[in-house]
Design an enzyme around this catalytic site. Structure first.
Site, PDB file in Angstrom:
ATOM      1  N   LYS A   1       0.043   4.211  -0.267  1.00  0.00           N
ATOM      2  CA  LYS A   1      -0.646   5.369   0.330  1.00  0.00           C
ATOM      3  C   LYS A   1      -0.410   6.612  -0.536  1.00  0.00           C
ATOM      4  CE  LYS A   1      -0.348   3.098   4.789  1.00  0.00           C
ATOM      5  NZ  LYS A   1      -0.290   3.179   6.238  1.00  0.00           N
TER       6      LYS A   1
ATOM      7  N   GLU B   1      -7.003   4.580   7.908  1.00  0.00           N
ATOM      8  CA  GLU B   1      -6.823   6.016   7.621  1.00  0.00           C
ATOM      9  C   GLU B   1      -8.095   6.600   6.995  1.00  0.00           C
ATOM     10  OE1 GLU B   1      -3.135   5.399   5.563  1.00  0.00           O
ATOM     11  OE2 GLU B   1      -2.257   4.817   7.475  1.00  0.00           O
TER      12      GLU B   1
ATOM     13  N   ASN C   1       0.862  -1.191   0.000  1.00  0.00           N
ATOM     14  CA  ASN C   1       0.000   0.000   0.000  1.00  0.00           C
ATOM     15  C   ASN C   1       0.896   1.238   0.000  1.00  0.00           C
ATOM     16  OD1 ASN C   1      -1.863   1.995   0.413  1.00  0.00           O
ATOM     17  ND2 ASN C   1      -2.574   1.257   2.403  1.00  0.00           N
TER      18      ASN C   1
ATOM     19  N   HIS D   1      -9.627   1.108   4.897  1.00  0.00           N
ATOM     20  CA  HIS D   1      -8.353   1.296   5.605  1.00  0.00           C
ATOM     21  C   HIS D   1      -8.581   2.199   6.823  1.00  0.00           C
ATOM     22  CE1 HIS D   1      -4.249   2.421   6.505  1.00  0.00           C
ATOM     23  NE2 HIS D   1      -3.878   1.344   5.836  1.00  0.00           N
TER      24      HIS D   1
ATOM     25  N   SER E   1       3.349  -2.357  10.372  1.00  0.00           N
ATOM     26  CA  SER E   1       4.793  -2.410  10.636  1.00  0.00           C
ATOM     27  C   SER E   1       5.443  -3.733  10.212  1.00  0.00           C
ATOM     28  CB  SER E   1       5.090  -2.112  12.106  1.00  0.00           C
ATOM     29  OG  SER E   1       4.686  -0.790  12.428  1.00  0.00           O
TER      30      SER E   1
ATOM     31  N   GLY F   1       2.357   2.063  10.902  1.00  0.00           N
ATOM     32  CA  GLY F   1       3.313   3.173  10.788  1.00  0.00           C
ATOM     33  C   GLY F   1       4.014   3.514  12.095  1.00  0.00           C
TER      34      GLY F   1
ATOM     35  N   GLU G   1      -5.573  -5.095  10.344  1.00  0.00           N
ATOM     36  CA  GLU G   1      -4.534  -4.098  10.567  1.00  0.00           C
ATOM     37  C   GLU G   1      -4.806  -3.360  11.879  1.00  0.00           C
ATOM     38  OE1 GLU G   1      -2.517  -2.820   6.705  1.00  0.00           O
ATOM     39  OE2 GLU G   1      -4.342  -1.648   6.795  1.00  0.00           O
TER      40      GLU G   1
HETATM   41  P1  13P Z   1       2.919   0.202   7.750  1.00  0.00           P
HETATM   42  O1  13P Z   1       3.423  -1.070   7.136  1.00  0.00           O
HETATM   43  O2  13P Z   1       3.686   1.404   7.332  1.00  0.00           O
HETATM   44  O3  13P Z   1       2.785   0.068   9.237  1.00  0.00           O
HETATM   45  O4  13P Z   1       1.441   0.440   7.181  1.00  0.00           O
HETATM   46  C1  13P Z   1       0.534  -0.612   7.196  1.00  0.00           C
HETATM   47  C2  13P Z   1      -0.643  -0.231   6.414  1.00  0.00           C
HETATM   48  O5  13P Z   1      -1.365   0.685   6.755  1.00  0.00           O
HETATM   49  C3  13P Z   1      -0.914  -0.986   5.185  1.00  0.00           C
HETATM   50  O6  13P Z   1      -2.178  -0.707   4.691  1.00  0.00           O
END
Ligand code: 13P
Length: 272
Positions: free
Chosen positions: A36, A120, A34, A118, A234, A194, A188
Site C-alpha cells: 500500500k 481502497e 501489498n 482493491h 488480516s 486492516g 478481500e
Molecule cells: P491487511 O492484511 O492489512 O488486512 O490488508 C489486506 C489487504 O488489503 C491486501 O490487499
C-alpha cells in the site's frame, strides 16, 4: 560466494520447506504482499533483505505490490523469481491523465503484475465495477498479469448479500475479459481488511467455492478449474496455515503482515 549463499539460505529463520502439492493445473499457490502507501527505500531494503535471506517455498508464486514511484527500485533489488506489481493503473496507453500510470509504463519498469480493484480504490477513490473491468481488460491486453480484487462490506455481509456482491463484481469483469489465464482473483472482504478480524477458514472457503462455481457456470469449467482465488484480510503467520488448507484457497493477498518479518512464514505456510 556459493558457500556464502548456501550458508545464508540454511541459516534462515524459517524451517526448510517440503514440496507442497499443486492443487490443479494453473492453481499455483500465490502470495502477494501489498505494501500500500507505506514505507520508503530504507524500509524496502529491510523487507527485501528478509525475502532474499530466507528460504522461500519454490512452489509458491510471490508478488510484491509496491507504490508506483518505487516500482523500478523494488524491481531492481528483488530477484526475478519474485514478481513486482503496481497497485493500480489506468486503461489507456498515454495522454492527458494527470496522476495516472499506464500498464505500458509498468511493463517499461520491468514489472509484470498489477493489482486492480482493491477496496481502497473502490471506496476512497470511487472506482466503479465498470472502470475496474476496463482496467483489468486493458492491463491484460498489453501483457500484464492482474490481481483482481473483489469483496463485500460488513453491511453487505450482514444483509446476506456477500455472494451477490462478489458475483456482480466478477460479472462486470467477465463482460470485458475473455481470457482469464493471467488473472488472479483476490477475495478481500472489506470488513477483514486492516481490522484484525480475519474471515474464518469456513467463511473464506464458502465464498471461494461459490466463486469457483460461478466461474464454472459463467466462464467455463476449464477456467474455473485453473482459476487462482486468493484470500486477503488480516492474514498473519498464525492464521495462514488453517486458511491455506481450505480446498479453494489458492493463496493470500497480505497487507499489514507483508511489512513484517512474518511475511516469510505466510509464504511458507504450506510447507513449514
Ligand atoms: P491487511 O492484511 O492489512 O488486512 O490488508 C489486506 C489487504 O488489503 C491486501 O490487499
Amino acid at each position: 560466494m556459493l558457500l556464502k549463499l548456501l550458508f545464508r539460505s540454511f541459516s534462515s529463520t524459517s524451517k526448510p520447506f517440503k514440496c507442497s502439492a499443486v492443487k490443479a493445473m494453473g492453481r499455483k499457490f500465490t502470495v502477494g504482499g501489498n505494501w500500500k502507501m507505506n514505507g520508503d527505500k530504507a524500509t524496502y531494503d529491510g523487507l527485501i533483505a528478509n525475502l532474499t535471506s530466507n528460504c522461500l517455498d519454490k512452489e509458491v508464486d510471490v508478488v510484491i505490490g509496491a507504490p508506483a514511484c518505487y516500482l523500478e527500485y523494488v524491481r531492481t533489488k528483488l530477484p526475478s523469481t519474485i514478481g513486482v506489481a503496481a497497485q493500480n493503473c489506468f486503461y489507456k496507453k498515454s495522454g492527458a491523465f494527470t496522476g495516472e500510470i499506464s500498464p505500458e509504463m509498468i511493463l517499461d519498469n520491468k514489472c509484470d503484475w498489477v493489482i486492480i480493484g482493491h477496496s481502497e480504490r473502490r471506496q476512497i477513490f470511487g472506482e466503479t465495477d465498470q472502470m475496474i473491468a476496463e482496467k483489468v481488460n486493458y492491463a491484460l491486453s498489453v501483457g500484464l498479469k492482474v490481481i483482481f480484487c473483489i469483496g463485500e462490506t460488513l453491511e453487505e455481509r450482514e444483509a446476506g448479500k456477500t455472494h451477490e456482491v462478489c458475483f456482480r463484481q466478477m460479472q462486470a469483469a467477465a463482460d470485458k475479459v475473455k481470457n482469464w489465464d493471467n488473472v488472479v482473483v483476490a477475495y478481500e472482504p472489506v470488513w477483514a481488511i486492516g481490522t484484525g478480524k480475519v474471515a474464518t477458514p469456513e467463511q473464506a472457503q464458502d465464498v471461494h467455492a461459490a466463486l469457483r462455481t460461478w466461474a464454472k457456470d459463467k466462464l467455463s469449467p476449464e477456467i474455473a478449474e485453473g482459476l487462482r482465488i486468493i484470500y486477503g484480510g488480516s492474514v498473519t503467520a498464525d492464521n495462514a496455515p488453517s486458511l491455506s488448507k481450505q480446498p479453494d484457497i489458492d493463496g493470500f493477498l497480505v497487507g499489514g503482515a507483508s511489512l513484517k518479518p512474518e511475511f516469510v512464514k505466510i509464504i511458507n505456510c504450506k510447507s513449514d
